[in-house]
Write an enzyme that holds these catalytic residues in place. Sequence first.
Site, PDB file in Angstrom:
ATOM      1  N   CYS A 130       0.828  -1.207   0.000  1.00 41.46           N
ATOM      2  CA  CYS A 130       0.000   0.000   0.000  1.00 41.46           C
ATOM      3  C   CYS A 130       0.868   1.264   0.000  1.00 41.46           C
ATOM      4  O   CYS A 130       1.997   1.256   0.499  1.00 41.46           O
ATOM      5  CB  CYS A 130      -0.942   0.004   1.214  1.00 41.46           C
ATOM      6  SG  CYS A 130      -2.454  -0.977   0.964  1.00 41.46           S
ATOM      7  N   HIS A 180      -6.022  -1.214  -2.307  1.00 39.40           N
ATOM      8  CA  HIS A 180      -5.776  -2.564  -1.808  1.00 39.40           C
ATOM      9  C   HIS A 180      -6.917  -3.535  -2.132  1.00 39.40           C
ATOM     10  O   HIS A 180      -6.708  -4.744  -2.240  1.00 39.40           O
ATOM     11  CB  HIS A 180      -5.578  -2.477  -0.288  1.00 39.40           C
ATOM     12  CG  HIS A 180      -5.160  -3.749   0.381  1.00 39.40           C
ATOM     13  ND1 HIS A 180      -3.862  -4.183   0.388  1.00 39.40           N
ATOM     14  CD2 HIS A 180      -5.884  -4.670   1.071  1.00 39.40           C
ATOM     15  CE1 HIS A 180      -3.786  -5.332   1.066  1.00 39.40           C
ATOM     16  NE2 HIS A 180      -4.996  -5.652   1.496  1.00 39.40           N
ATOM     17  N   ASN A 232       0.767 -13.626 -10.151  1.00 40.88           N
ATOM     18  CA  ASN A 232       0.188 -14.727  -9.382  1.00 40.88           C
ATOM     19  C   ASN A 232      -0.960 -14.144  -8.594  1.00 40.88           C
ATOM     20  O   ASN A 232      -0.758 -13.261  -7.768  1.00 40.88           O
ATOM     21  CB  ASN A 232       1.202 -15.315  -8.399  1.00 40.88           C
ATOM     22  CG  ASN A 232       2.331 -16.032  -9.100  1.00 40.88           C
ATOM     23  OD1 ASN A 232       2.131 -16.665 -10.132  1.00 40.88           O
ATOM     24  ND2 ASN A 232       3.535 -15.930  -8.550  1.00 40.88           N
ATOM     25  N   SER A 270       1.405 -14.026  -1.945  1.00 39.36           N
ATOM     26  CA  SER A 270       1.535 -13.792  -0.515  1.00 39.36           C
ATOM     27  C   SER A 270       0.831 -12.510  -0.067  1.00 39.36           C
ATOM     28  O   SER A 270       0.834 -12.199   1.111  1.00 39.36           O
ATOM     29  CB  SER A 270       3.016 -13.767  -0.121  1.00 39.36           C
ATOM     30  OG  SER A 270       3.780 -13.085  -1.085  1.00 39.36           O
ATOM     31  N   HIS A 276      -2.974  -7.465  -2.250  1.00 47.10           N
ATOM     32  CA  HIS A 276      -2.872  -6.175  -2.947  1.00 47.10           C
ATOM     33  C   HIS A 276      -2.613  -6.446  -4.433  1.00 47.10           C
ATOM     34  O   HIS A 276      -1.707  -7.196  -4.771  1.00 47.10           O
ATOM     35  CB  HIS A 276      -1.740  -5.331  -2.357  1.00 47.10           C
ATOM     36  CG  HIS A 276      -1.789  -3.895  -2.802  1.00 47.10           C
ATOM     37  ND1 HIS A 276      -2.086  -2.863  -1.953  1.00 47.10           N
ATOM     38  CD2 HIS A 276      -1.623  -3.332  -4.023  1.00 47.10           C
ATOM     39  CE1 HIS A 276      -2.083  -1.720  -2.624  1.00 47.10           C
ATOM     40  NE2 HIS A 276      -1.801  -1.992  -3.890  1.00 47.10           N
ATOM     41  N   HIS A 335      -1.136  -6.841  -7.671  1.00 48.28           N
ATOM     42  CA  HIS A 335       0.235  -6.609  -8.155  1.00 48.28           C
ATOM     43  C   HIS A 335       0.690  -7.756  -9.036  1.00 48.28           C
ATOM     44  O   HIS A 335       0.162  -8.856  -8.967  1.00 48.28           O
ATOM     45  CB  HIS A 335       1.197  -6.447  -6.977  1.00 48.28           C
ATOM     46  CG  HIS A 335       1.499  -7.733  -6.251  1.00 48.28           C
ATOM     47  ND1 HIS A 335       0.592  -8.348  -5.403  1.00 48.28           N
ATOM     48  CD2 HIS A 335       2.590  -8.535  -6.260  1.00 48.28           C
ATOM     49  CE1 HIS A 335       1.123  -9.459  -4.905  1.00 48.28           C
ATOM     50  NE2 HIS A 335       2.336  -9.605  -5.422  1.00 48.28           N
ATOM     51  N   GLN A 340       4.524  -9.185 -11.254  1.00 53.37           N
ATOM     52  CA  GLN A 340       5.977  -9.201 -11.137  1.00 53.37           C
ATOM     53  C   GLN A 340       6.617  -9.202 -12.515  1.00 53.37           C
ATOM     54  O   GLN A 340       5.977  -9.539 -13.515  1.00 53.37           O
ATOM     55  CB  GLN A 340       6.440 -10.440 -10.388  1.00 53.37           C
ATOM     56  CG  GLN A 340       5.916 -10.567  -8.961  1.00 53.37           C
ATOM     57  CD  GLN A 340       6.658 -11.638  -8.168  1.00 53.37           C
ATOM     58  OE1 GLN A 340       7.890 -11.679  -8.168  1.00 53.37           O
ATOM     59  NE2 GLN A 340       5.921 -12.502  -7.513  1.00 53.37           N
TER      60      GLN A 340
HETATM   61  O1  LIG Z   1       7.418 -13.715  -5.257  1.00 55.99           O
HETATM   62  P1  LIG Z   1       6.356 -14.244  -4.319  1.00 55.99           P
HETATM   63  O2  LIG Z   1       4.978 -13.730  -4.643  1.00 55.99           O
HETATM   64  O3  LIG Z   1       6.729 -14.086  -2.881  1.00 55.99           O
HETATM   65  O4  LIG Z   1       6.349 -15.840  -4.592  1.00 55.99           O
HETATM   66  C1  LIG Z   1       5.527 -16.509  -5.495  1.00 55.99           C
HETATM   67  O5  LIG Z   1       5.897 -16.265  -6.857  1.00 55.99           O
HETATM   68  C2  LIG Z   1       7.185 -16.724  -7.260  1.00 55.99           C
HETATM   69  C3  LIG Z   1       7.333 -16.498  -8.751  1.00 55.99           C
HETATM   70  O6  LIG Z   1       6.353 -17.204  -9.506  1.00 55.99           O
HETATM   71  C4  LIG Z   1       7.397 -18.202  -6.905  1.00 55.99           C
HETATM   72  O7  LIG Z   1       8.751 -18.551  -7.127  1.00 55.99           O
HETATM   73  C5  LIG Z   1       7.041 -18.498  -5.450  1.00 55.99           C
HETATM   74  O8  LIG Z   1       7.114 -19.886  -5.219  1.00 55.99           O
HETATM   75  C6  LIG Z   1       5.626 -17.983  -5.177  1.00 55.99           C
HETATM   76  O9  LIG Z   1       5.285 -18.223  -3.820  1.00 55.99           O
END
Ligand SMILES: O=P(O)(O)O[C@H]1O[C@H](CO)[C@@H](O)[C@H](O)[C@H]1O
Lengths: 340, 340
Positions: free
Chosen positions: B55, B114, B154, B162, B165, B167, B169
């Site tokens: 946030c 959020h 993800n 995890s 929020h 997001h 990567q």
């Molecule tokens: O980066 P985060 O969200 O903590 O982690 C998540 O995405 C990653 C990339 O796909 C993986 O390697 C992790 O196992 C997953 O828990």
Amino acid sequence: MLDTALQDYSHRRYNPLTGEWVLVSPHRAKRPWQGQEEETNTQSLPSYDKDCYLCSGNTRAGGKKNPDYQDVFVFENDFAALQNESPSFAIEEELFKVKSETGICKVICFTPDHSKSLANMPVYAIEKVIEVWQEEYQKLGALPEINYVQIFENKGAVMGCSNPHPHGQIWSQFHLPNEILKKDDNQRRYFSKHGTSLLEDYVILELEKRERIVFQNEHFVVLVPFWAIWPFETMIIPKKRQSSILEMSRNERIAYATCISVLTRAYDQLFNCSFPYSSGIHQAPTHNLDHTHWHWHMSFYPPLLRSATVKKFMVGYEMFGMPQRDITAETAATMLYELI
Amino acid sequence: MLDTALQDYSHRRYNPLTGEWVLVSPHRAKRPWQGQEEETNTQSLPSYDKDCYLCSGNTRAGGKKNPDYQDVFVFENDFAALQNESPSFAIEEELFKVKSETGICKVICFTPDHSKSLANMPVYAIEKVIEVWQEEYQKLGALPEINYVQIFENKGAVMGCSNPHPHGQIWSQFHLPNEILKKDDNQRRYFSKHGTSLLEDYVILELEKRERIVFQNEHFVVLVPFWAIWPFETMIIPKKRQSSILEMSRNERIAYATCISVLTRAYDQLFNCSFPYSSGIHQAPTHNLDHTHWHWHMSFYPPLLRSATVKKFMVGYEMFGMPQRDITAETAATMLYELI
Ligand SMILES: O=P(O)(O)O[C@H]1O[C@H](CO)[C@@H](O)[C@H](O)[C@H]1O
Ligand SMILES: O=P(O)(O)O[C@H]1O[C@H](CO)[C@@H](O)[C@H](O)[C@H]1O
């Protein structure tokens, strides 16, 4: 220098059996975990559960009744993904390629005792399971419409196992699945180049290095492969090349059962839980061809990463890029080795 | 006959992008489910959570403070799996092949709110996210030590995410990951054989067949690929070949944002939950070579199978043999299409 680098910095390792790479990020083992926690399986189960469709004498979802079996019991899967009697068809367009597939799927109850798992069955009882694997590999493999027999176990709810009763499965089929195609190819290539089996040579080197060995006896070695993907992935490998489990002698079968017993016990101790995993045996296709390049092995792919409740997710990057791991194969092997 | 066969009997379908097969078992959709149920995500979240490290204005686990960002915010991952400054090393033994890997990992907050997800963000806000993807692909790709930029998301605890929020990567690196190597190879082969892009030809055929189309507009099509692995897997594909997202015009960007919006809303409606998935964009490597065989696309791999709580497990047979699915791509496409 090199040894420390492997424990400290990101690198890729190559799997010579599949021809694929894994990304290792050792420094990342320290990241905090704020994600999903799995439920721990510490509940103790009764030896018999009247609602379990795998217990002796009970009726299954499909309506069939189990016999009063005493040790190992095999039956055809009531909801088989592969069926033996279905029409043959194919589409040959370049972007729409289809081939009908037939096969036979079976379920193997390891013991009538609902409360057990391989980790707390005596070695002689595990040996019985192996005998049935051998019988099924032989029987199914003798059928002209079967060229590959996949023996596997899904253990634990987190591995999609729908019933805690100790059991495994066998899916057998006509075409070689993706993973087998890769291993067939790479083992063949290695064998024709060197005249020796890839895994026999690998085992010799691992026994010299002693960095990833978890356990060994006269006939088998249990190790964390150099190219492991799952945090505590292991392989059980016969020291001498055999293309399938049919080639095992009585003594070798006992040695193999011992490896399974020792390994699954160590797994249960690692995070103090009934350790979830998928395990499977990769071995030669069954049609009568030359399989001297094949060296059978059993692998365990357990999902847990750092406790009974925190697993490794193979998601985003892993699905779109390549598998990724945090703790190294060497660290994992040491942790398991110390539990034996 | 053939069309019914595909809906009734086990068969394998070929993925021309990866060169791998999926086992389809349509008859198996009827099997009862007694396994693990996931938790449903129906809780409604606050717009701001003082404990969320993504946030605006909050302090992250690594100790750094987020700015008071207003729309999209990008930062370097505090627990990056790839690092930019690490020594270079390699092992060249046939059975122990290692190559050091460097790279840059980033996190992209899609919005400061959020409580949102792509499914309930307006199209113009999704367009902003796409703009940042373009900027990052360009910036990272311009570095000599980066040859591949993997953009992904993800979503949902079941996908190892995890933090709720909204997001995604970006992991960028020097070597091409396994999945990219396969798609690079197969697209190149197709292009040199036909002089056209594999996916451009595929989209033309799919638009004629109309069996797996979920949505389309002037520039994009959303479909369940013929060779889909995950139950409700989809692809967003530009109708005309573009090797990367950099080639999109402003209008195309809006059309793309619209596809993401329409698709993620349909997903949320399917099982009445905030639909979990991993999504990712596959596109050309960034080193300045010939990438005219590349046709970029975005895929969604959602794990849910038949309700908000029952997912498909890719375990035992899938890990050791090949991916397997129960409901067909055609059924899945129809279900999604009807929600749009
Ligand atoms: O980066 P985060 O969200 O903590 O982690 C998540 O995405 C990653 C990339 O796909 C993986 O390697 C992790 O196992 C997953 O828990
Ligand atoms: O056959 P089961 O135990 O019902 O099902 C489990 O194992 C199968 C084979 O690995 C998978 O296809 C299923 O996704 C999984 O839930």
